[in-house]
Design an enzyme around this catalytic site. Structure first.
Site, PDB file in Angstrom:
ATOM      1  N   GLY A 275     -16.499  -3.862  -0.526  1.00 15.62           N
ATOM      2  CA  GLY A 275     -15.190  -4.487  -0.363  1.00 15.62           C
ATOM      3  C   GLY A 275     -14.884  -4.661   1.111  1.00 15.62           C
ATOM      4  O   GLY A 275     -14.985  -5.748   1.680  1.00 15.62           O
ATOM      5  N   ARG A 276     -14.594  -3.534   1.768  1.00 11.53           N
ATOM      6  CA  ARG A 276     -14.155  -3.544   3.165  1.00 11.53           C
ATOM      7  C   ARG A 276     -15.115  -4.273   4.092  1.00 11.53           C
ATOM      8  O   ARG A 276     -14.711  -5.029   4.970  1.00 11.53           O
ATOM      9  CB  ARG A 276     -14.004  -2.092   3.619  1.00 11.53           C
ATOM     10  CG  ARG A 276     -13.380  -1.945   4.979  1.00 11.53           C
ATOM     11  CD  ARG A 276     -13.424  -0.499   5.455  1.00 11.53           C
ATOM     12  NE  ARG A 276     -13.134   0.477   4.450  1.00 11.53           N
ATOM     13  CZ  ARG A 276     -11.960   1.094   4.308  1.00 11.53           C
ATOM     14  NH1 ARG A 276     -10.967   0.818   5.112  1.00 11.53           N
ATOM     15  NH2 ARG A 276     -11.788   1.989   3.367  1.00 11.53           N
ATOM     16  N   TYR A 316      -2.954   6.817   5.951  1.00  9.98           N
ATOM     17  CA  TYR A 316      -4.172   7.568   6.303  1.00  9.98           C
ATOM     18  C   TYR A 316      -4.231   7.914   7.786  1.00  9.98           C
ATOM     19  O   TYR A 316      -5.264   8.379   8.257  1.00  9.98           O
ATOM     20  CB  TYR A 316      -5.435   6.748   5.997  1.00  9.98           C
ATOM     21  CG  TYR A 316      -5.470   6.035   4.677  1.00  9.98           C
ATOM     22  CD1 TYR A 316      -5.557   6.734   3.477  1.00  9.98           C
ATOM     23  CD2 TYR A 316      -5.459   4.644   4.625  1.00  9.98           C
ATOM     24  CE1 TYR A 316      -5.615   6.062   2.269  1.00  9.98           C
ATOM     25  CE2 TYR A 316      -5.522   3.963   3.414  1.00  9.98           C
ATOM     26  CZ  TYR A 316      -5.594   4.681   2.249  1.00  9.98           C
ATOM     27  OH  TYR A 316      -5.653   4.018   1.059  1.00  9.98           O
ATOM     28  N   CYS A 343      12.881   2.000   7.083  1.00 10.39           N
ATOM     29  CA  CYS A 343      13.623   3.230   7.403  1.00 10.39           C
ATOM     30  C   CYS A 343      12.817   4.482   7.046  1.00 10.39           C
ATOM     31  O   CYS A 343      13.185   5.233   6.137  1.00 10.39           O
ATOM     32  CB  CYS A 343      14.944   3.214   6.666  1.00 10.39           C
ATOM     33  SG  CYS A 343      15.852   1.742   7.086  1.00 10.39           S
ATOM     34  N   GLU A 344      11.720   4.682   7.720  1.00 10.66           N
ATOM     35  CA  GLU A 344      10.902   5.872   7.537  1.00 10.66           C
ATOM     36  C   GLU A 344      10.213   6.156   8.876  1.00 10.66           C
ATOM     37  O   GLU A 344       9.736   5.216   9.528  1.00 10.66           O
ATOM     38  CB  GLU A 344       9.769   5.623   6.529  1.00 10.66           C
ATOM     39  CG  GLU A 344      10.229   5.215   5.175  1.00 10.66           C
ATOM     40  CD  GLU A 344       9.770   6.144   4.068  1.00 10.66           C
ATOM     41  OE1 GLU A 344       9.177   7.199   4.351  1.00 10.66           O
ATOM     42  OE2 GLU A 344      10.028   5.777   2.919  1.00 10.66           O
TER      43      GLU A 344
HETATM   44  N1  LLP Z   1     -16.209   0.463  -5.975  1.00 12.33           N
HETATM   45  C1  LLP Z   1     -15.299   1.368  -6.389  1.00 12.33           C
HETATM   46  C2  LLP Z   1     -15.456   1.965  -7.704  1.00 12.33           C
HETATM   47  C3  LLP Z   1     -14.228   1.714  -5.550  1.00 12.33           C
HETATM   48  O1  LLP Z   1     -13.330   2.608  -5.962  1.00 12.33           O
HETATM   49  C4  LLP Z   1     -14.095   1.104  -4.278  1.00 12.33           C
HETATM   50  C5  LLP Z   1     -12.987   1.439  -3.388  1.00 12.33           C
HETATM   51  C6  LLP Z   1     -15.071   0.149  -3.904  1.00 12.33           C
HETATM   52  C7  LLP Z   1     -16.115  -0.136  -4.772  1.00 12.33           C
HETATM   53  C8  LLP Z   1     -15.026  -0.567  -2.589  1.00 12.33           C
HETATM   54  O2  LLP Z   1     -15.140   0.292  -1.511  1.00 12.33           O
HETATM   55  P1  LLP Z   1     -15.279  -0.302  -0.030  1.00 12.33           P
HETATM   56  O3  LLP Z   1     -16.606  -1.039   0.046  1.00 12.33           O
HETATM   57  O4  LLP Z   1     -14.140  -1.235   0.200  1.00 12.33           O
HETATM   58  O5  LLP Z   1     -15.223   0.870   0.828  1.00 12.33           O
HETATM   59  N2  LLP Z   1      -7.199   1.869   0.593  1.00 12.33           N
HETATM   60  C9  LLP Z   1      -8.255   2.579   1.278  1.00 12.33           C
HETATM   61  C10 LLP Z   1      -9.604   2.362   0.615  1.00 12.33           C
HETATM   62  C11 LLP Z   1      -9.632   2.735  -0.844  1.00 12.33           C
HETATM   63  C12 LLP Z   1     -10.954   2.447  -1.499  1.00 12.33           C
HETATM   64  C13 LLP Z   1     -10.891   2.613  -2.958  1.00 12.33           C
HETATM   65  N3  LLP Z   1     -12.094   2.304  -3.662  1.00 12.33           N
HETATM   66  C14 LLP Z   1      -8.233   2.156   2.751  1.00 12.33           C
HETATM   67  O6  LLP Z   1      -7.414   1.336   3.124  1.00 12.33           O
HETATM   68  O7  LLP Z   1      -9.013   2.670   3.547  1.00 12.33           O
END
Ligand code: LLP
Length: 422
Positions: A275-276, A316, A343-344
């Site tokens: 994802g990221r 985080y 407001c936090e």
């Molecule tokens: N697969 C599963 C089952 C997941 O739970 C996640 C992310 C991904 C793939 C994708 O992970 P990535 O490649 O994006 O690292 N909100 C947090 C990140 C939460 C990730 C949750 N799961 C942040 O902003 O750092």
């Protein structure tokens, strides 16, 4: 590498000055670069071109349907975690047989939706879920394709909120228990056991935790094989980190090589759920300075974006680089807290950050905001959610318009005893 660069002291996204977008759509806004998104998908997929592999983009990172359409058109499948994400992927034209459904708490209606749409796999995370999926498949007179998500008990060495592959986390099934479930699933006439999967965490900046997890899963696959259980795919999840400040995560090329070396000889289709790494550095958040405020202890830069628009710093304590959209010729800098109007006290985008001196009206770019930015935004403090822009060369399009005040109360009604209409 991304396509946000300065040209004659002005920050551009590809060929478009951000100032131009700000003057046409107002602030704040998210801005994504199509060239960067495309490059990231190509870079990630290239090393896997000669093997049976599928890149299922993790929709939660950025779920705008235009972003999805682009990624799907580049050959991606999708990793979804809700009926809502399935809806989005289908709207964006996703192929059903390239969709995997992860998540620890799928509801009955979501499982039914996924089975009716005949997606590639439901990634099951508990014995109870396995039973529910089987019952729903029976009711629908179909066979549910399932994978079992194992928890390899590996420390991904990331922020505890985004670590998922330790036994203390709610995710997956411990390897030892999982074996029994694989046997159960393989005998169930309502289930088609197609895979094994795991996801150890997010923003992982070393290869070792990924490889440790793969090693133990490989052993599980061998054990299953020796016990007569055959599966078609191995889904290794996502989690590869990106550079926000001084992290030095493995390049996707090195990640790919290590994964392929580790899995050599395993005759399975490989699924990945990044994802990221695809969207993170392909997007920024542009915000305007409203005021600057000096107290005996602090210098505050108060901007028009807040924690409801980008919650990562507040949630985080995450670092997001912030740079003025117009490069300043002066050398003057200040150590400031960049804060929003919410407001936090937790509403900050940066704390104790050395930045060029800025004034009201200046535009700032919050970098690396393409992942978990807009998708985690909310209407807290009744703030309309911001616009999203996609840039392609010298063109840009509004891919989500800024919410209007009326959008804030969409779906709300007066209770009839308060004098409203039924
Ligand atoms: N697969 C599963 C089952 C997941 O739970 C996640 C992310 C991904 C793939 C994708 O992970 P990535 O490649 O994006 O690292 N909100 C947090 C990140 C939460 C990730 C949750 N799961 C942040 O902003 O750092």
């Amino acid at each position: 590498m991304h396509h946000f660069n300065f040209k004659s002291e002005e920050l551009y996204c590809e060929e478009v000055p951000l100032k131009k977008i700000a003057s046409e759509v107002g602030t704040p806004f998210y801005c994504y670069s199509q060239a960067t998104l495309t490059r990231h998908v190509q870079q990630f997929s290239e090393p896997f071109k000669d093997v049976d592999a599928l890149l299922c983009y993790a929709v939660k990172a950025n779920s705008n349907i235009a972003v999805l359409r682009l990624l799907l058109s580049l050959g991606c499948g999708a990793d979804i975690v809700s009926g809502g994400e399935l809806f989005r992927v289908l709207k964006a034209g996703g192929e059903r047989k390239k969709i995997v459904f992860s998540g620890v708490g799928k509801r009955e209606d979501e499982i039914e939706f996924a089975l009716k749409e005949k997606i590639l796999s439901l990634n099951v995370e508990s014995a109870q879920e396995l039973e529910l999926v089987s019952n729903i498949a029976k009711k629908l007179k179909t066979k549910a394709p399932i994978s079992i998500r194992v928890n390899p008990d590996i420390d991904p060495k990331t922020h505890p909120y985004i670590s998922t592959g330790l036994l203390q986390n709610k995710f997956g099934i411990p390897l030892k228990e999982a074996i029994g479930l694989f046997h159960k699933a393989s005998k169930d006439p309502n289930l088609d056991l197609v895979g094994i999967d795991c996801h150890i965490g997010s923003q992982v900046t070393e290869l070792a935790p990924f490889l440790d997890a793969l090693r133990s899963i490989k052993n599980t696959i061998k054990q299953l094989k020796s016990e007569g259980i055959k599966i078609d795919h191995l889904d290794i999840g996502g989690g590869l980190g990106i550079t926000y400040s001084d992290e030095n995560p493995p390049h996707p090329r090195d990640y790919a090589k290590a994964v392929l070396d580790e899995l050599a000889g395993l005759d399975l289709m490989l699924i990945m759920e990044p994802g990221r790494v695809i969207v993170g550095n392909a997007g920024i958040l542009v915000t305007k300075v409203l005021f600057t405020k000096h107290t005996s202890q602090k210098e505050f830069v108060i901007v028009d974006a807040a924690m409801n628009d980008l919650i990562r710093p507040g949630l985080y304590n995450a670092y997001q680089e912030i740079i003025p959209v117009k490069e300043s010729s002066s050398e003057s800098t200040k150590v400031v807290d960049v804060v929003g109007p919410v407001c936090e006290t937790g509403d900050f985008l940066a704390r104790e950050r050395k930045m060029p001196t800025v004034s009201p009206g200046d535009l700032l770019a919050v970098m690396s905001a393409g992942a978990y930015g807009f998708s985690m935004s909310s209407n807290y403090n009744s703030r309309p959610r911001v616009a999203e822009i996609l840039v392609n060369g010298d063109k840009f399009a509004v891919i989500r318009k800024r919410e209007a005040l009326e959008d804030l109360i969409l779906g709300e009604t007066m209770a009839h005893w308060l004098g409203g209409k039924d």
